[in-house]
Motif scaffolding. Structure first.
Motif, short mmCIF file in Angstrom:
data_model
loop_
_atom_site.label_atom_id
_atom_site.label_comp_id
_atom_site.label_asym_id
_atom_site.label_seq_id
_atom_site.Cartn_x
_atom_site.Cartn_y
_atom_site.Cartn_z
N ILE A 7 148.55 32.77 2.87
CA ILE A 7 147.75 33.09 1.69
C ILE A 7 148.60 33.81 0.66
CG2 ILE A 7 145.86 34.54 0.85
CD1 ILE A 7 144.36 33.79 3.46
N ALA A 8 149.43 34.73 1.13
CA ALA A 8 150.33 35.43 0.21
C ALA A 8 151.36 34.48 -0.40
CB ALA A 8 151.04 36.58 0.95
N MET A 9 151.88 33.56 0.43
CA MET A 9 152.89 32.62 -0.06
C MET A 9 152.30 31.67 -1.10
SD MET A 9 155.24 29.85 2.04
CE MET A 9 156.42 31.03 2.68
N THR A 10 151.10 31.15 -0.85
CA THR A 10 150.50 30.24 -1.82
C THR A 10 150.19 30.96 -3.13
OG1 THR A 10 148.32 30.59 -0.81
CG2 THR A 10 149.56 28.67 -0.10
N PHE A 11 149.77 32.20 -3.04
CA PHE A 11 149.49 33.00 -4.24
C PHE A 11 150.77 33.18 -5.07
CE2 PHE A 11 149.37 37.27 -6.22
CZ PHE A 11 148.30 37.10 -7.09
N ASN A 12 151.87 33.55 -4.40
CA ASN A 12 153.13 33.76 -5.11
C ASN A 12 153.69 32.44 -5.65
OD1 ASN A 12 153.19 36.56 -4.70
ND2 ASN A 12 154.12 36.33 -2.68
N SER A 30 154.55 31.33 -9.58
CA SER A 30 155.81 30.71 -10.01
C SER A 30 155.55 29.37 -10.69
CB SER A 30 156.74 30.51 -8.81
OG SER A 30 157.10 31.74 -8.22
N LEU A 31 154.62 28.61 -10.14
CA LEU A 31 154.29 27.30 -10.72
C LEU A 31 153.75 27.45 -12.13
CD1 LEU A 31 154.02 24.23 -10.31
CD2 LEU A 31 151.73 24.66 -9.37
N ARG A 32 152.96 28.46 -12.35
CA ARG A 32 152.40 28.70 -13.69
C ARG A 32 153.51 28.91 -14.72
NH1 ARG A 32 147.97 33.42 -15.22
NH2 ARG A 32 147.53 32.71 -17.33
N LYS A 33 154.56 29.61 -14.33
CA LYS A 33 155.68 29.86 -15.23
C LYS A 33 156.48 28.59 -15.51
CE LYS A 33 156.14 34.65 -13.65
NZ LYS A 33 156.98 35.62 -12.92
N LEU A 38 146.39 24.91 -3.62
CA LEU A 38 144.98 25.27 -3.47
C LEU A 38 144.43 24.80 -2.13
CD1 LEU A 38 143.62 24.52 -7.06
CD2 LEU A 38 143.88 26.76 -5.99
N GLN A 39 144.84 23.61 -1.72
CA GLN A 39 144.40 23.09 -0.43
C GLN A 39 144.91 23.97 0.71
OE1 GLN A 39 145.74 19.10 0.37
NE2 GLN A 39 145.24 19.22 2.53
N GLN A 40 146.17 24.36 0.65
CA GLN A 40 146.72 25.23 1.68
C GLN A 40 145.98 26.56 1.72
OE1 GLN A 40 150.97 25.40 0.73
NE2 GLN A 40 151.42 24.14 2.52
N ASN A 74 144.84 40.36 0.69
CA ASN A 74 144.89 38.91 0.79
C ASN A 74 143.59 38.27 0.31
OD1 ASN A 74 147.46 37.90 1.67
ND2 ASN A 74 147.13 38.93 3.61
N LEU A 75 142.48 38.97 0.46
CA LEU A 75 141.22 38.46 -0.09
C LEU A 75 141.33 38.35 -1.60
CD1 LEU A 75 138.30 37.60 0.23
CD2 LEU A 75 137.64 40.03 0.16
N MET A 76 141.93 39.35 -2.22
CA MET A 76 142.12 39.32 -3.67
C MET A 76 143.04 38.17 -4.05
SD MET A 76 143.93 42.13 -6.17
CE MET A 76 145.54 41.74 -5.47
N ARG A 77 144.11 37.95 -3.27
CA ARG A 77 145.03 36.85 -3.56
C ARG A 77 144.31 35.51 -3.47
NH1 ARG A 77 149.62 39.48 0.32
NH2 ARG A 77 150.90 40.51 -1.27
N PHE A 78 143.49 35.34 -2.43
CA PHE A 78 142.77 34.08 -2.26
C PHE A 78 141.81 33.84 -3.42
CE2 PHE A 78 138.84 32.01 -0.79
CZ PHE A 78 139.34 30.75 -0.51
N VAL A 79 141.11 34.88 -3.83
CA VAL A 79 140.15 34.74 -4.93
C VAL A 79 140.84 34.41 -6.24
CG1 VAL A 79 138.45 35.98 -6.33
CG2 VAL A 79 138.42 36.21 -3.83
N LEU A 80 142.00 35.01 -6.46
CA LEU A 80 142.70 34.84 -7.74
C LEU A 80 143.50 33.55 -7.82
CD1 LEU A 80 144.03 38.45 -8.45
CD2 LEU A 80 142.12 37.29 -9.54
N THR A 81 143.91 33.01 -6.67
CA THR A 81 144.81 31.84 -6.68
C THR A 81 144.29 30.67 -7.54
OG1 THR A 81 145.81 32.37 -4.54
CG2 THR A 81 145.89 30.07 -5.23
N PRO A 82 143.00 30.30 -7.45
CA PRO A 82 142.55 29.16 -8.28
C PRO A 82 142.60 29.41 -9.79
CG PRO A 82 141.01 29.62 -6.48
CD PRO A 82 141.96 30.77 -6.56
N PHE A 83 142.69 30.69 -10.18
CA PHE A 83 142.67 31.00 -11.60
C PHE A 83 144.08 31.12 -12.21
CE2 PHE A 83 138.72 32.58 -9.79
CZ PHE A 83 137.79 31.97 -10.61
N LEU A 84 145.09 30.93 -11.39
CA LEU A 84 146.46 31.04 -11.87
C LEU A 84 146.90 29.72 -12.53
CD1 LEU A 84 148.10 32.99 -8.94
CD2 LEU A 84 147.60 33.85 -11.21
#
Length: 316
Positions: free
Chosen positions: A257-262, A266-269, A287-289, A306-316
């Motif tokens: 979860i931390a890796m997909t968030f990070n 990076s992908l956004r940049k 997102l699937q991962q 990690n809950l925060m990371r999961f929630v924020l990931t789709p909005f990046l």
């Protein structure tokens, strides 16, 4: 004792690296230099050292990447133990002797030692995050599974040159570096060797010096290849952990979860630097991962960060 050194366009640092190897106080070694298609004269330096010291073996191959080079070294090695060294780094002249003395007395499969990151000219970087070493005050060893847990918790770096291991571990479990991954190949390998070791000895002494310069792999993290390799590593790691060491399942989910968030950050940049199609494909996979890992972990086992990371990931 086999020392495996992948070599690719490191002419300014290669002599110093090899000199630190041939100066080992433990002399019963073989140094396997894998010239991975260098174009800057590094291959000739390897050949020169081979003519000077019979313990040095030079192999020339077309450029296929560091994973293939290391795998070639594993196949060629004849020593009871293997240690990897990057060709722009330095090691203490006592590295092999201290590792052999420790592992011979305990009978364990791996011995880990401290490393120190330095600037290009050798100035120590004492506060570098890659200087991490297991915080086990008073202990002389750690279970292999616990070392893997520390990697998943971000408390230990996955670098193949910070430990010496029995060659038998690589051969018996067919552990090799992933071919085709241009980056992060260590993340896809080190946890496997740790998991297969019953116990890892610890030497809380700096025996390896990691040189930090602009072309070091550790600096080349913000590109699309890094994201792709992290995606592949995470898929493979999740499968390996679930089948081989299920007691680490929650840890690998949190790590993922931390890796997909990070990776999403990076992908956004990189959004304007890659095609729209590739951007969408990578974003969809991340997102699937993230969703799969969250589902496996469950809400009751996830920590607030990690809950925060999961929630924020789709909005990046």
């Amino acid at each position: 004792m086999s020392i495996i050194v992948p070599v690719y366009n490191v002419k300014p640092y290669l002599d110093e690296c090899i000199h630190s190897l041939v100066a080992q106080t433990y002399t019963n070694i073989e140094v396997i230099l894998i010239d991975d298609g260098s174009t800057d004269g590094s291959g000739a330096i390897c050949d020169s050292w081979s003519t000077q010291d019979s313990r040095i073996i030079t192999v020339h191959q077309t450029n296929q990447g560091v994973s293939v080079a290391r795998n070639t070294g594993i196949t060629m090695s004849t020593g009871k133990y293997i240690v990897f060294v990057d060709s722009d780094d330095l090691v203490s002249e006592a590295l092999v002797e201290k590792c052999i003395r420790t592992i011979s007395s305990t009978g364990n499969e791996i011995v880990m030692y401290k490393q120190l990151r330095t600037t290009e000219d050798g100035t120590p970087l004492y506060d570098a995050p890659s200087n991490l070493f297991p915080d086990v005050t008073g202990k002389q060893s750690i279970p292999g599974i616990e070392a893997t847990r520390l990697i998943l918790q971000g408390r230990l770096f996955s670098m193949p040159f910070f430990f010496l291991a029995k060659r038998e571990l690589y051969i018996r479990y067919n552990i090799r570096f992933p071919i085709g991954r241009t980056m992060m190949e260590d993340v896809g390998t080190v946890y496997k060797i740790y998991c297969r070791a019953r116990t890892i000895d610890l030497i809380p002494e700096v025996l390896y010096f990691y040189r930090d310069h602009s072309s070091s792999a550790i600096n080349n993290s913000r590109n699309v290849n890094c994201i792709i390799c992290n995606i592949d590593n995470l898929d493979e790691m999740s499968e390996f952990i679930s089948t081989s060491v299920p007691q680490l399942q929650n840890d690998v989910c949190k790590f993922g979860i931390a890796m997909t968030f990070n990776s999403m950050k990076s992908l956004r940049k990189l959004k304007t630097a890659i095609s729209r199609k590739q951007y969408r494909q990578l974003r969809s996979k991340l997102l699937q991962q993230s969703r799969t890992l969250f589902k496996e972990l469950g809400l009751h086992d996830i920590d607030p960060k990690n809950l925060m990371r999961f929630v924020l990931t789709p909005f990046l």
